[in-house]
Structures are given as C-alpha cells and as structure tokens.
Write an enzyme that holds these catalytic residues in place. Sequence first.
Site, PDB file in Angstrom:
ATOM      1  N   LYS A  10     -68.630   4.688  36.008  1.00 43.64           N
ATOM      2  CA  LYS A  10     -69.734   5.618  36.239  1.00 43.64           C
ATOM      3  C   LYS A  10     -71.073   4.890  36.388  1.00 43.64           C
ATOM      4  CE  LYS A  10     -67.492   9.545  33.968  1.00 43.64           C
ATOM      5  NZ  LYS A  10     -67.686  10.669  33.027  1.00 43.64           N
ATOM      6  N   TYR A  50     -66.135  17.429  40.402  1.00 48.67           N
ATOM      7  CA  TYR A  50     -66.103  18.088  39.088  1.00 48.67           C
ATOM      8  C   TYR A  50     -66.083  19.609  39.215  1.00 48.67           C
ATOM      9  CZ  TYR A  50     -66.850  13.731  36.483  1.00 48.67           C
ATOM     10  OH  TYR A  50     -66.700  12.494  35.900  1.00 48.67           O
ATOM     11  N   ASN A 113     -70.719   8.180  29.751  1.00 43.27           N
ATOM     12  CA  ASN A 113     -69.579   7.655  28.998  1.00 43.27           C
ATOM     13  C   ASN A 113     -68.781   6.617  29.787  1.00 43.27           C
ATOM     14  OD1 ASN A 113     -68.269   9.375  30.735  1.00 43.27           O
ATOM     15  ND2 ASN A 113     -67.065  10.430  29.173  1.00 43.27           N
ATOM     16  N   HIS A 116     -64.368   7.411  33.979  1.00 46.34           N
ATOM     17  CA  HIS A 116     -63.555   8.625  34.091  1.00 46.34           C
ATOM     18  C   HIS A 116     -62.090   8.226  34.210  1.00 46.34           C
ATOM     19  CE1 HIS A 116     -62.077  12.493  35.584  1.00 46.34           C
ATOM     20  NE2 HIS A 116     -61.422  11.798  36.500  1.00 46.34           N
ATOM     21  N   GLU A 127     -57.481  13.790  42.801  1.00 48.67           N
ATOM     22  CA  GLU A 127     -58.694  12.979  42.677  1.00 48.67           C
ATOM     23  C   GLU A 127     -58.609  11.715  43.549  1.00 48.67           C
ATOM     24  OE1 GLU A 127     -59.273  12.333  38.474  1.00 48.67           O
ATOM     25  OE2 GLU A 127     -59.687  14.458  38.109  1.00 48.67           O
TER      26      GLU A 127
HETATM   27  P1  CMP Z   1     -65.006  12.924  32.467  1.00 50.65           P
HETATM   28  O1  CMP Z   1     -63.754  12.420  31.856  1.00 50.65           O
HETATM   29  O2  CMP Z   1     -65.495  12.236  33.677  1.00 50.65           O
HETATM   30  O3  CMP Z   1     -64.837  14.487  32.813  1.00 50.65           O
HETATM   31  C1  CMP Z   1     -65.886  15.436  32.720  1.00 50.65           C
HETATM   32  C2  CMP Z   1     -67.151  14.836  32.203  1.00 50.65           C
HETATM   33  O4  CMP Z   1     -68.151  15.753  31.765  1.00 50.65           O
HETATM   34  C3  CMP Z   1     -66.844  14.015  30.978  1.00 50.65           C
HETATM   35  O5  CMP Z   1     -66.157  12.842  31.338  1.00 50.65           O
HETATM   36  C4  CMP Z   1     -68.222  13.818  30.370  1.00 50.65           C
HETATM   37  O6  CMP Z   1     -68.851  12.646  30.840  1.00 50.65           O
HETATM   38  C5  CMP Z   1     -69.028  15.009  30.901  1.00 50.65           C
HETATM   39  N1  CMP Z   1     -69.542  15.839  29.835  1.00 50.65           N
HETATM   40  C6  CMP Z   1     -70.843  16.047  29.598  1.00 50.65           C
HETATM   41  N2  CMP Z   1     -71.009  16.863  28.554  1.00 50.65           N
HETATM   42  C7  CMP Z   1     -69.779  17.192  28.115  1.00 50.65           C
HETATM   43  C8  CMP Z   1     -69.283  18.013  27.051  1.00 50.65           C
HETATM   44  N3  CMP Z   1     -70.103  18.666  26.231  1.00 50.65           N
HETATM   45  N4  CMP Z   1     -67.949  18.093  26.885  1.00 50.65           N
HETATM   46  C9  CMP Z   1     -67.086  17.440  27.727  1.00 50.65           C
HETATM   47  N5  CMP Z   1     -67.513  16.662  28.758  1.00 50.65           N
HETATM   48  C10 CMP Z   1     -68.842  16.527  28.936  1.00 50.65           C
END
Ligand code: CMP
Length: 138
Positions: A10, A50, A113, A116, A127
């Site tokens: 990311k 998303y 984070n 993904h 995806e």
């Molecule tokens: P990812 O695995 O890419 O899939 C959805 C993303 O939404 C997740 O990682 C997080 O980076 C983001 N995200 C932001 N806020 C939240 C939240 N409260 N709960 C879950 N995902 C979140």
Amino acid sequence: MSNITLTIIKPDAVAKGHTGKIIDHIIGAGFKVRAMKMIHMNDREAGGFYDVHRERPFFNDLVSFMTSGPCVPMVLEKDNAVTDFRGVIGATNPKEAAEGTIRNLYADSIEANAIHGSDSDENARREASYFFSELEIF
Ligand code: CMP
C-alpha cells in the site's frame, strides 16, 4: 489458478521505502511472484477495488488513502496461497498483528496497514483480474 492470492503493497509502505524488504519477506515465505506493477490509482479504480466496503463508514478515507501515492499490486502463487499469505501479513489492525508479520513490522494503523491480502480463493481470482490480464500473469 486456485493457488494464487492478490496482494497490494500500500501507499504508506511504498512511500516509506519498504517495498523491497516486503517483496523479500514474501519470497522468503515461499511465494512466487506471477505478476507485479507499480500504479497510482484514481478514485474510481480504488473505489472499484474496495466496492464491497462501499457502505462502510471508513470507505471514503480508505479510497483517499489508497489514492495518496503509488502502490504495488502483485499476484502470488503458493500451495494454500490465500490462507498462508494472511498468516504472513498478520491481522488487519497492526496492533493485533503477530510478531514478525508484515503488518507488525511495517504498518502504522488499521488504515495505513502496509499491505492487502485476498480473503478467499474467489476474491483472489476477482482481485487478480482487477489489476492484471491473463496474459500478464506468468
Ligand atoms: P484490507 O485488507 O486492504 O481491506 C480493507 C481495508 O480497509 C483494510 O485492509 C484496512 O486497511 C481498511 N480499514 C480502514 N478502517 C477499517 C476498519 N475500521 N475496519 C476494517 N478495515 C478498515
């Protein structure tokens, strides 16, 4: 193609110069890189990826974050790719990510984070084809 998963390094991890270390970590964990590119997504592209989260309260912030800079989508192959890769990256919230996982090592927050990983074989195929044509997956 059932043993694949789709990952995205990311924008936070790319901006901090962690791309190479994360790719090394992934290969060291036994995954083969079948496709990879660096892109900078626009709102439509990030929102489409998303789409399943469109009604969630964090959707707009998530799209802003994912369009804030370049990211690196990759198709990875390994037996049991989806489940094993989720173990390698750790919990979505880095505060809960196990020691030594990619999110434990490189992520700052639940939004920024670092990486993904697909959550099912069906989503991995969807995806992977979101970012790559069949001809681009080796
Ligand atoms: P990812 O695995 O890419 O899939 C959805 C993303 O939404 C997740 O990682 C997080 O980076 C983001 N995200 C932001 N806020 C939240 C939240 N409260 N709960 C879950 N995902 C979140």
